[in-house]
Design a protein around this motif. Structure first.
Motif, short mmCIF file in Angstrom:
data_model
loop_
_atom_site.label_atom_id
_atom_site.label_comp_id
_atom_site.label_asym_id
_atom_site.label_seq_id
_atom_site.Cartn_x
_atom_site.Cartn_y
_atom_site.Cartn_z
N LYS A 2 88.71 -55.67 -54.64
CA LYS A 2 87.75 -55.52 -55.73
C LYS A 2 88.39 -54.81 -56.92
O LYS A 2 89.14 -53.85 -56.77
CB LYS A 2 86.56 -54.69 -55.26
CG LYS A 2 85.73 -55.34 -54.16
CD LYS A 2 84.83 -56.42 -54.72
CE LYS A 2 83.89 -56.94 -53.65
NZ LYS A 2 83.00 -58.01 -54.14
N ASN A 3 88.08 -55.30 -58.10
CA ASN A 3 88.49 -54.65 -59.34
C ASN A 3 87.33 -53.75 -59.78
O ASN A 3 86.41 -54.18 -60.47
CB ASN A 3 88.81 -55.69 -60.41
CG ASN A 3 89.37 -55.06 -61.68
OD1 ASN A 3 89.06 -53.92 -62.02
ND2 ASN A 3 90.18 -55.81 -62.40
N TYR A 4 87.39 -52.49 -59.35
CA TYR A 4 86.25 -51.60 -59.58
C TYR A 4 86.06 -51.29 -61.06
O TYR A 4 84.92 -51.11 -61.52
CB TYR A 4 86.43 -50.31 -58.78
CG TYR A 4 86.37 -50.53 -57.29
CD1 TYR A 4 85.26 -51.12 -56.70
CD2 TYR A 4 87.43 -50.17 -56.47
CE1 TYR A 4 85.19 -51.34 -55.33
CE2 TYR A 4 87.38 -50.37 -55.09
CZ TYR A 4 86.25 -50.96 -54.53
OH TYR A 4 86.20 -51.16 -53.17
N ASN A 5 87.12 -51.23 -61.82
CA ASN A 5 86.97 -50.99 -63.26
C ASN A 5 86.20 -52.12 -63.92
O ASN A 5 85.35 -51.89 -64.79
CB ASN A 5 88.35 -50.84 -63.92
CG ASN A 5 89.02 -49.53 -63.58
OD1 ASN A 5 88.35 -48.53 -63.30
ND2 ASN A 5 90.35 -49.51 -63.58
N GLU A 6 86.48 -53.34 -63.49
CA GLU A 6 85.76 -54.50 -64.03
C GLU A 6 84.28 -54.44 -63.65
O GLU A 6 83.40 -54.75 -64.46
CB GLU A 6 86.40 -55.79 -63.49
CG GLU A 6 85.76 -57.06 -64.04
CD GLU A 6 86.36 -58.32 -63.42
OE1 GLU A 6 86.15 -59.41 -63.99
OE2 GLU A 6 87.03 -58.22 -62.37
N LYS A 9 82.53 -51.68 -65.71
CA LYS A 9 82.41 -52.11 -67.11
C LYS A 9 81.28 -53.12 -67.28
O LYS A 9 80.48 -53.03 -68.21
CB LYS A 9 83.74 -52.71 -67.58
CG LYS A 9 83.75 -53.11 -69.05
CD LYS A 9 85.12 -53.65 -69.46
CE LYS A 9 85.12 -54.08 -70.93
NZ LYS A 9 86.45 -54.62 -71.33
N ALA A 10 81.20 -54.09 -66.34
CA ALA A 10 80.15 -55.11 -66.42
C ALA A 10 78.77 -54.49 -66.20
O ALA A 10 77.79 -54.85 -66.88
CB ALA A 10 80.41 -56.20 -65.38
N ALA A 137 78.58 -61.53 -65.66
CA ALA A 137 80.02 -61.23 -65.52
C ALA A 137 80.69 -62.03 -64.42
O ALA A 137 81.90 -61.90 -64.22
CB ALA A 137 80.19 -59.74 -65.24
N LEU A 139 80.19 -61.67 -61.22
CA LEU A 139 80.59 -60.70 -60.20
C LEU A 139 79.54 -60.52 -59.10
O LEU A 139 79.57 -59.53 -58.37
CB LEU A 139 80.87 -59.35 -60.85
CG LEU A 139 82.09 -59.31 -61.79
CD1 LEU A 139 82.17 -57.95 -62.49
CD2 LEU A 139 83.37 -59.57 -61.01
#
Length: 391
Positions: A2-6, A9-10, A137, A139
């Motif tokens: 997982k890209n937690y920053n993404e 942000k979303a 997003a 996600l």
């Protein structure tokens, strides 16, 4: 991985983007009389939500119940889903016709006031727009997401529970969007609640003139007095199971020995579903004997809500919130509270369930009901992150 920053942000972008739209919906809902069994008001709320959910690509179904209103289910289903989650709230209120006009939506500081705004319209709107934020997003988790919005929660979900049993069985998790209260700065999420039984007791005696034929009478009110004392003796203070009688009525003019008496009761704080059998046995025993010879006793009751039992099952759902809370630097705790909600039904179906995912509130079920507006944005962001972190 997982890209937690993404994800963060979303979630932040979506919560910010949709906040004003959420408040417009809540203002609209606060102007609709939609107490339980208000079929016309319910239809207005359902129509608004149907349009919103369909705009997201959800498959919406309306489940009408004669004389009650309609429940809503809405499914977002990816091509090859890896499981299913339930998002739940209710769309009925405790307020009768004309209440919304007498107590209109308004804002004071950080608080938005409106009937039903906290219990549970803000939860409905938070759940929808958290999903919308992650959908924008790309996600969302690879799971079927089913919204189930119930229209008879305020009277115990007799109809809605049948829909849950049909739609929710086999779900991985259930997320229930009742309101939240912060304690000592912590964000509490509920994994256990106590069950409730409601009922009534009717006593039949024999009327007689209170002066000329007193001894021929059989006072139902006197028998009721004995039964009420017997009823209160069932209180289990160690377990926190409380028996309460109200209101009470009976008899005719005071010159007549009462031939009938009626009382309603509540048994609250039932911690385990296995405890219901003991409570029911206590209630049934009230019919077995009388103090006033010639009187008869009839007891009727029903489960308003089962217990949402404390244990590993629901803690599993709470554990899903830990990583999102860490990412957002939130201090959270697992709560066990007495108040009953539909979370109990999902939990009773064997689904790991966590409740109180909605916004901070005050004074629900009163004409001063209000919701904290910053917490709407916070909880929308938080649950969007929960969705983004789900495997």
């Amino acid at each position: 991985m997982k890209n937690y920053n993404e994800i963060i942000k979303a979630a932040e972008a979506g919560a910010e983007k949709y906040f004003s739209e959420q408040m417009k919906y809540l203002e609209t809902f606060s102007g609709i009389d939609c107490g339980t069994e208000n079929v016309e008001g319910n239809a207005k709320v359902v129509a608004i939500l149907k349009e919103l959910l369909e705009s997201m690509g959800a498959k919406v179904e309306i489940h009408h119940v004669e004389g009650l209103g309609s429940h809503i289910t809405a499914k977002l289903t990816p091509p090859s889903p890896d499981g299913k989650i339930i998002l739940n709230g209710h769309i009925d209120t405790v307020f009768g016709e004309g209440f919304t006009a007498a107590h209109p939506f308004h804002i004071e500081g950080d608080w938005a006031y409106g009937l039903g705004i906290a219990d549970c319209k803000s939860g409905v709107i938070i759940s929808i727009f958290a999903v919308k934020a992650m959908q924008d997003a790309g996600l969302l988790p690879n799971k079927e997401i089913e919204f189930i919005f119930n229209c008879d929660e305020e009277i115990g979900t007799a109809s809605g529970s049948k829909l849950y049993a049909k739609e929710a069985v086999g779900a991985d998790y259930a997320f229930v969007f009742e309101g939240a209260e912060k304690e000592n700065g912590k964000n509490g999420f509920v994994t256990a609640r106590r069950g409730v039984i409601l009922g009534s007791m009717d006593i039949t005696g024999k009327e007689a003139h209170a002066g000329c034929a007193y001894l021929e009478g059989r006072s139902a009110i006197l028998e009721m007095a004995h039964k009420i004392i017997e009823f209160y003796d069932f209180n289990d203070y160690e377990k926190g199971i409380y028996y309460n009688v109200a209101p009470i009525s009976g008899g005719r003019p005071n010159g007549i020995v009462a031939g009938s008496a009626h009382a309603e009761f509540c048994v609250a704080g039932i911690p385990l579903n296995s405890d219901f059998a003991e409570v029911e046995a206590n209630l049934k025993s009230l019919e077995n004997s009388t103090t006033v010879e010639g009187c008869t006793v009839k007891v009727q009751y029903h489960t308003l809500f089962p217990a949402m039992e404390k244990g590993e099952q629901n803690s599993k759902a709470f554990n899903l919130l830990k990583k999102p809370a860490e990412l957002l630097d939130m201090d959270i705790e697992e709560l066990y509270v007495p108040g009953a909600t539909d979370g109990a039904y999902f939990s009773s179906l064997g689904i790991p369930t966590v409740d109180a995912l909605s916004a901070e509130f005050k004074d629900i079920h009163t004409v001063n009901e209000c919701v904290n507006m910053p917490s709407i944005k916070e909880r929308t962001k938080f649950f969007a992150v929960v969705l983004g972190c789900l495997e």
